[in-house]
Design a protein around this motif. Structure first.
Motif, PDB file in Angstrom:
ATOM      1  N   LEU A   1       2.572 -85.441  89.900  1.00 34.74           N
ATOM      2  CA  LEU A   1       0.812 -85.232  89.935  1.00 34.74           C
ATOM      3  C   LEU A   1       1.043 -85.058  91.528  1.00 34.74           C
ATOM      4  O   LEU A   1       0.026 -83.739  91.904  1.00 34.74           O
ATOM      5  N   ASP A   2       1.335 -85.294  92.190  1.00 35.73           N
ATOM      6  CA  ASP A   2       0.894 -84.681  93.515  1.00 35.73           C
ATOM      7  C   ASP A   2       1.672 -83.240  94.091  1.00 35.73           C
ATOM      8  O   ASP A   2       1.270 -82.410  94.731  1.00 35.73           O
ATOM      9  N   TRP A   3       3.310 -83.163  93.368  1.00 41.05           N
ATOM     10  CA  TRP A   3       3.737 -82.138  93.300  1.00 41.05           C
ATOM     11  C   TRP A   3       2.726 -81.466  93.450  1.00 41.05           C
ATOM     12  O   TRP A   3       2.222 -79.618  93.150  1.00 41.05           O
ATOM     13  N   LEU A   4       1.855 -81.026  91.483  1.00 46.45           N
ATOM     14  CA  LEU A   4       1.442 -80.145  91.071  1.00 46.45           C
ATOM     15  C   LEU A   4       0.169 -79.995  91.413  1.00 46.45           C
ATOM     16  O   LEU A   4      -0.236 -78.871  91.138  1.00 46.45           O
ATOM     17  N   GLY A   5      -0.469 -81.224  92.289  1.00 45.68           N
ATOM     18  CA  GLY A   5      -1.407 -81.154  93.087  1.00 45.68           C
ATOM     19  C   GLY A   5      -1.710 -80.077  94.044  1.00 45.68           C
ATOM     20  O   GLY A   5      -2.426 -78.682  94.370  1.00 45.68           O
ATOM     21  N   TRP A   6      -0.231 -80.038  94.366  1.00 49.76           N
ATOM     22  CA  TRP A   6       0.344 -79.230  95.646  1.00 49.76           C
ATOM     23  C   TRP A   6      -0.131 -77.553  95.794  1.00 49.76           C
ATOM     24  O   TRP A   6      -0.158 -76.660  95.814  1.00 49.76           O
ATOM     25  N   LEU A   7       0.700 -77.731  93.769  1.00 52.01           N
ATOM     26  CA  LEU A   7       0.698 -76.203  93.725  1.00 52.01           C
ATOM     27  C   LEU A   7      -0.549 -75.737  93.583  1.00 52.01           C
ATOM     28  O   LEU A   7      -0.911 -74.664  93.962  1.00 52.01           O
ATOM     29  N   LEU A   8      -1.083 -76.522  92.676  1.00 49.87           N
ATOM     30  CA  LEU A   8      -2.719 -75.743  92.240  1.00 49.87           C
ATOM     31  C   LEU A   8      -3.602 -75.330  93.678  1.00 49.87           C
ATOM     32  O   LEU A   8      -3.761 -74.797  93.540  1.00 49.87           O
ATOM     33  N   SER A   9      -3.087 -76.234  94.740  1.00 52.27           N
ATOM     34  CA  SER A   9      -4.580 -76.039  95.898  1.00 52.27           C
ATOM     35  C   SER A   9      -3.485 -74.302  95.998  1.00 52.27           C
ATOM     36  O   SER A   9      -4.570 -73.730  96.732  1.00 52.27           O
ATOM     37  N   ASP A  10      -2.812 -74.734  96.369  1.00 53.54           N
ATOM     38  CA  ASP A  10      -2.110 -73.007  96.223  1.00 53.54           C
ATOM     39  C   ASP A  10      -2.911 -72.135  96.237  1.00 53.54           C
ATOM     40  O   ASP A  10      -2.615 -71.251  96.664  1.00 53.54           O
ATOM     41  N   LEU A  11      -2.600 -71.938  95.446  1.00 50.70           N
ATOM     42  CA  LEU A  11      -3.365 -71.401  94.066  1.00 50.70           C
ATOM     43  C   LEU A  11      -4.513 -71.057  94.266  1.00 50.70           C
ATOM     44  O   LEU A  11      -5.247 -69.370  94.732  1.00 50.70           O
TER      45      LEU A  11
END
Lengths: 159, 100
Positions: free
Chosen positions: A143-153
């Protein structure tokens, strides 16, 4: 961990073999769930992920809810399946050793924003119902990893 | 010049009367949730509704701080379309009559 990089009109990120496999698996699982969710006969009653991804717009009016939910629900389910299948497709080239370079144009970025969001919503619900602590921890890390990717995008989009 | 301005005002009054005569207006409510990023919610408001950034951020903060925000008003059909769109984006949304 590196995020997406802008290369002209496109955002690029290399996903290593492990990331690629993980994300593809998550996408395929959610796609299958959404594909069966379109058919009420196939859904496990009380499935938290389905309930969260296909919420009730009329929580106080059962009749209105049933009427609206009919085709809207299957349309939404189909869209969501399509979205995560698109992500899986973008990850499909390359292999377990070299990973894959994902390149997203403006339209594709939006698909990834929605797809990553739905994956996160699903992971959260699964984590909530997970009794095994280490399993739950794994889901929360995803969940954190995907949140990080989403935030980056999203940060890269800001213009 | 005055003739043109008067015509425009009469047109606006007429379309407002039409809207109200079609029945009680409905509103779209977007609800807070524990997963979605604030930047994502802001992006949805800008991208889907076309709100300028300050308005999108204000509404996002309202969702975040108050637990919910009224984001649109109009006919039931319009609000149903918006609800479907919000659910498509992974946001929690409901619709209700203004009086409720």
């Amino acid at each position: 961990m590196t995020g997406f990089a802008r290369v002209g009109p496109v955002l690029e990120r290399h996903f290593d073999g492990q990331e690629r496999a993980l994300l593809r698996r998550l996408c395929e699982e959610l796609a299958e769930l959404m594909e069966s969710a379109g058919d009420p006969a196939e859904v496990v009653p009380g499935d938290r992920v389905v309930a969260r991804l296909l919420p009730d717009p009329y929580p106080d009016d059962a009749a209105a809810s049933t009427e609206f939910q009919g085709f809207v629900r299957s349309r939404l389910a189909e869209d969501k399946a399509g979205t995560v299948r698109a992500l899986a497709h973008d990850l499909s080239s390359g292999d377990a050793d070299v990973g894959v370079l994902v390149r997203l144009d403006e339209q594709r970025i939006e698909v990834w924003l929605r797809g990553l969001t739905d994956l996160r919503l699903a992971l959260f619900e699964r984590a909530e119902e997970e009794w095994d602590r280490s399993q739950r921890r794994s889901l929360e890390q995803l969940l954190d990893w995907l949140g990080w990717l989403l935030s980056d995008l999203l940060d890269q989009l800001d213009g | 010049m005055t003739g043109v301005r008067e015509e425009t005002r009469l047109e606006e009054d007429r379309s407002l009367a039409e809207d109200l005569s079609l029945g009680t207006p409905w509103v779209l409510i977007v609800w807070d949730d524990p997963v979605n990023l604030m930047t994502y919610v802001t992006w949805v408001f800008r991208s889907y509704f076309g709100f300028p950034r300050p308005k999108a951020e204000r509404l996002m903060l309202q969702v975040h701080n108050d637990g919910r925000a009224q984001v649109a008003v109009g006919t039931r059909e319009e609000m149903e379309r918006h609800v479907e769109a919000m659910h498509g984006y992974g946001l929690l949304a409901t619709l209700q009559k203004v009086d409720e």
